[in-house]
Write a protein that holds these residues in place. Structure first.
Motif, PDB file in Angstrom:
ATOM      1  N   GLU A 168     -15.234  12.597  16.470  1.00 28.37           N
ATOM      2  CA  GLU A 168     -13.892  12.014  16.429  1.00 28.37           C
ATOM      3  C   GLU A 168     -13.918  10.603  15.846  1.00 28.37           C
ATOM      4  N   LEU A 169     -14.973   9.846  16.104  1.00 29.37           N
ATOM      5  CA  LEU A 169     -15.116   8.529  15.480  1.00 29.37           C
ATOM      6  C   LEU A 169     -15.214   8.662  13.964  1.00 29.37           C
ATOM      7  N   SER A 170     -15.990   9.638  13.501  1.00 26.07           N
ATOM      8  CA  SER A 170     -16.135   9.850  12.061  1.00 26.07           C
ATOM      9  C   SER A 170     -14.795  10.203  11.427  1.00 26.07           C
ATOM     10  N   ALA A 171     -14.005  11.033  12.120  1.00 24.00           N
ATOM     11  CA  ALA A 171     -12.692  11.413  11.579  1.00 24.00           C
ATOM     12  C   ALA A 171     -11.759  10.209  11.503  1.00 24.00           C
ATOM     13  N   ALA A 172     -11.796   9.344  12.531  1.00 21.98           N
ATOM     14  CA  ALA A 172     -10.904   8.180  12.550  1.00 21.98           C
ATOM     15  C   ALA A 172     -11.332   7.124  11.536  1.00 21.98           C
ATOM     16  N   TRP A 173     -12.634   6.955  11.341  1.00 25.00           N
ATOM     17  CA  TRP A 173     -13.151   5.904  10.461  1.00 25.00           C
ATOM     18  C   TRP A 173     -13.412   6.398   9.041  1.00 25.00           C
ATOM     19  N   GLU A 174     -13.030   7.639   8.763  1.00 25.44           N
ATOM     20  CA  GLU A 174     -13.247   8.174   7.412  1.00 25.44           C
ATOM     21  C   GLU A 174     -12.560   7.339   6.330  1.00 25.44           C
ATOM     22  N   PRO A 175     -11.344   6.790   6.565  1.00 23.18           N
ATOM     23  CA  PRO A 175     -10.702   5.991   5.513  1.00 23.18           C
ATOM     24  C   PRO A 175     -11.492   4.775   5.078  1.00 23.18           C
ATOM     25  N   VAL A 176     -12.398   4.266   5.920  1.00 21.99           N
ATOM     26  CA  VAL A 176     -13.199   3.111   5.522  1.00 21.99           C
ATOM     27  C   VAL A 176     -14.627   3.526   5.172  1.00 21.99           C
ATOM     28  N   GLY A 177     -14.877   4.837   5.060  1.00 27.63           N
ATOM     29  CA  GLY A 177     -16.159   5.311   4.557  1.00 27.63           C
ATOM     30  C   GLY A 177     -17.300   5.310   5.541  1.00 27.63           C
ATOM     31  N   LEU A 178     -17.021   5.411   6.843  1.00 26.47           N
ATOM     32  CA  LEU A 178     -18.092   5.419   7.841  1.00 26.47           C
ATOM     33  C   LEU A 178     -18.149   6.763   8.551  1.00 26.47           C
ATOM     34  N   SER A 179     -19.376   7.231   8.816  1.00 28.65           N
ATOM     35  CA  SER A 179     -19.567   8.414   9.653  1.00 28.65           C
ATOM     36  C   SER A 179     -20.565   8.081  10.753  1.00 28.65           C
ATOM     37  N   PHE A 180     -20.392   8.721  11.919  1.00 25.82           N
ATOM     38  CA  PHE A 180     -21.175   8.416  13.111  1.00 25.82           C
ATOM     39  C   PHE A 180     -22.049   9.610  13.463  1.00 25.82           C
ATOM     40  N   HIS A 181     -23.321   9.339  13.781  1.00 28.16           N
ATOM     41  CA  HIS A 181     -24.271  10.401  14.088  1.00 28.16           C
ATOM     42  C   HIS A 181     -25.064  10.024  15.339  1.00 28.16           C
ATOM     43  N   TYR A 182     -24.954  10.887  16.346  1.00 24.85           N
ATOM     44  CA  TYR A 182     -25.681  10.648  17.600  1.00 24.85           C
ATOM     45  C   TYR A 182     -27.186  10.724  17.354  1.00 24.85           C
ATOM     46  N   GLU A 183     -27.935   9.741  17.865  1.00 25.45           N
ATOM     47  CA  GLU A 183     -29.396   9.742  17.724  1.00 25.45           C
ATOM     48  C   GLU A 183     -30.066  10.182  19.018  1.00 25.45           C
ATOM     49  N   GLN A 184     -30.083   9.308  20.027  1.00 23.41           N
ATOM     50  CA  GLN A 184     -30.739   9.653  21.282  1.00 23.41           C
ATOM     51  C   GLN A 184     -30.316   8.674  22.374  1.00 23.41           C
ATOM     52  N   ARG A 185     -30.572   9.083  23.600  1.00 25.98           N
ATOM     53  CA  ARG A 185     -30.290   8.187  24.720  1.00 25.98           C
ATOM     54  C   ARG A 185     -31.328   7.076  24.751  1.00 25.98           C
ATOM     55  N   GLN A 186     -30.881   5.884  25.141  1.00 21.74           N
ATOM     56  CA  GLN A 186     -31.757   4.716  25.207  1.00 21.74           C
ATOM     57  C   GLN A 186     -31.834   4.219  26.645  1.00 21.74           C
ATOM     58  N   MET A 187     -33.050   3.967  27.097  1.00 24.21           N
ATOM     59  CA  MET A 187     -33.222   3.381  28.411  1.00 24.21           C
ATOM     60  C   MET A 187     -32.796   1.908  28.385  1.00 24.21           C
ATOM     61  N   HIS A 188     -32.544   1.355  29.562  1.00 19.67           N
ATOM     62  CA  HIS A 188     -32.033  -0.012  29.651  1.00 19.67           C
ATOM     63  C   HIS A 188     -32.999  -1.009  29.014  1.00 19.67           C
ATOM     64  N   THR A 189     -34.296  -0.747  29.122  1.00 21.78           N
ATOM     65  CA  THR A 189     -35.286  -1.677  28.558  1.00 21.78           C
ATOM     66  C   THR A 189     -35.390  -1.583  27.043  1.00 21.78           C
ATOM     67  N   GLN A 190     -34.817  -0.523  26.445  1.00 19.48           N
ATOM     68  CA  GLN A 190     -34.919  -0.330  24.995  1.00 19.48           C
ATOM     69  C   GLN A 190     -33.717  -0.872  24.232  1.00 19.48           C
ATOM     70  N   ILE A 191     -32.642  -1.193  24.946  1.00 22.20           N
ATOM     71  CA  ILE A 191     -31.398  -1.576  24.277  1.00 22.20           C
ATOM     72  C   ILE A 191     -31.574  -2.835  23.442  1.00 22.20           C
ATOM     73  N   ALA A 192     -32.318  -3.817  23.966  1.00 24.23           N
ATOM     74  CA  ALA A 192     -32.456  -5.106  23.278  1.00 24.23           C
ATOM     75  C   ALA A 192     -33.178  -4.978  21.946  1.00 24.23           C
ATOM     76  N   HIS A 193     -33.851  -3.855  21.710  1.00 27.69           N
ATOM     77  CA  HIS A 193     -34.591  -3.680  20.455  1.00 27.69           C
ATOM     78  C   HIS A 193     -33.744  -3.035  19.359  1.00 27.69           C
ATOM     79  N   LEU A 194     -32.507  -2.641  19.677  1.00 30.27           N
ATOM     80  CA  LEU A 194     -31.689  -1.954  18.693  1.00 30.27           C
ATOM     81  C   LEU A 194     -31.118  -2.900  17.647  1.00 30.27           C
ATOM     82  N   MET A 195     -30.871  -4.165  18.027  1.00 29.89           N
ATOM     83  CA  MET A 195     -30.418  -5.181  17.071  1.00 29.89           C
ATOM     84  C   MET A 195     -30.733  -6.559  17.649  1.00 29.89           C
TER      85      MET A 195
END
Length: 325
Positions: A168-195
């Protein structure tokens, strides 16, 4: 001599001219000191506000995600066969470490890949609605459960819900050229490494309401989205476009020819398995519904009216009674 003295007498207009001449050099000096172009004047600048999203961009973001929230409400609610309401609460720009600090220890967090930017966003959901969602998908009534860590099977079930959210995110954001793809669940200790923790993120906050539970769903975008997508969003969504009356009439006529699915059906209810097991032709199955309870007229799965089945000539029909809110 008397003529010369008389000639030295100044008139009022001559006195005014002398005063103006005396002030002229100062005025010219002040004019020379001032910049010719006011745009060249130096202005204070705060580097801490670099990359901030403008109010116009934020309005465009809110409009886009209101559409996402409505679509997710209808489609996921139809899939779960239960009340499911999603509402955009706020959109804000905060550092990623502040986003992490808001995440409860017991929550579902996953990484979502954004294409074609090859960037990663973070989706976080509170656990309160999870037991109801899982119970519905396993055939239950959607009862609320105790907040706890998910089992492997429950995590797999909830991942399928996240995939619907990404679609549904991909459908809503299609006008601006973005698509969303689920990767995997992240543990609390791994979140800080995403960005980078100091990176400014665009944080979208949604409220999820069900019959038995409610909670928040948050989505954090990296700064690359703000820098490369948002200016296009403003241009596409805030530009006022008007069509001439003939075009609007033709569009309305074409939309009116589109066929949508409709159904007159009873509200959902539950029947004991032993009652179904003993059914045979001619038997009467008693529904746990009052005889005064009207059926529902649904269009594309969305209930619009309470209605009563009727006959008109050789055709079946629906007598519309109450409007669903």
């Amino acid at each position: 001599m008397s003529g010369n003295k008389k000639d030295k007498t100044l008139k009022q207009d001559e006195i005014d001219a002398l005063f103006q001449a005396a002030r002229a050099p100062k005025a010219e000096g002040a004019a020379a000191a001032a910049p010719a172009d006011p745009r060249s004047k130096a202005q204070p600048y705060s580097f801490s506000r670099a990359g901030q999203i403008s109010n116009e961009q934020m309005r465009a973001i809110s409009l886009l995600n209101d559409i996402f929230a409505r679509n997710l409400t209808h489609n996921l609610g139809a899939w779960l066969r239960s009340t499911f309401e999603v509402t955009l609460v706020s959109a804000e720009q905060i550092p990623f470490n502040q986003f992490i600090a808001r995440i409860p220890e017991l929550s579902y967090v996953c990484s979502v890949r954004l294409e074609p930017l090859r960037a990663v966003s973070v989706l976080q959901m509170e656990m309160a609605p999870a037991p109801s969602i899982i119970d519905l998908l396993l055939g239950g009534a959607g009862a609320a459960g105790q907040l706890r860590e998910l089992t492997d099977i429950e995590e797999s079930i909830l991942a399928s819900v996240v995939e619907v959210i990404c679609r549904e995110l991909s459908a809503a954001w299609e006008p601006v050229g973005l698509s969303f793809h689920y990767e995997q669940r992240q543990m609390h200790t791994q979140i800080a490494h995403l960005m980078p923790v100091s990176e400014k993120t665009l944080c979208l906050n949604f409220e999820v309401r069900m019959e038995e539970a409610s909670g928040l769903m948050n989505l954090a975008f990296p700064a690359v989205v703000s820098n490369t997508i948002l200016h296009r969003m403003v241009g596409d969504w805030t530009r006022q476009r008007s069509h001439n009356p003939e075009t609007r009439k033709r569009m309305r006529e074409n939309v009116g020819k589109a066929a949508v699915g409709g159904a007159l059906q009873l509200p959902p209810f539950r029947v004991l398995a032993r009652e179904i097991e003993g059914l045979e032709p001619g038997a009467i199955l008693r529904f746990p519904l009052a005889s005064s309870r009207p059926a529902e007229f649904r269009v594309a799965g969305v209930p619009l009216f309470g209605a009563t089945p009727v006959r008109r000539g050789e055709h079946r029909g629906a007598h519309l009674a109450t409007l669903h809110k």
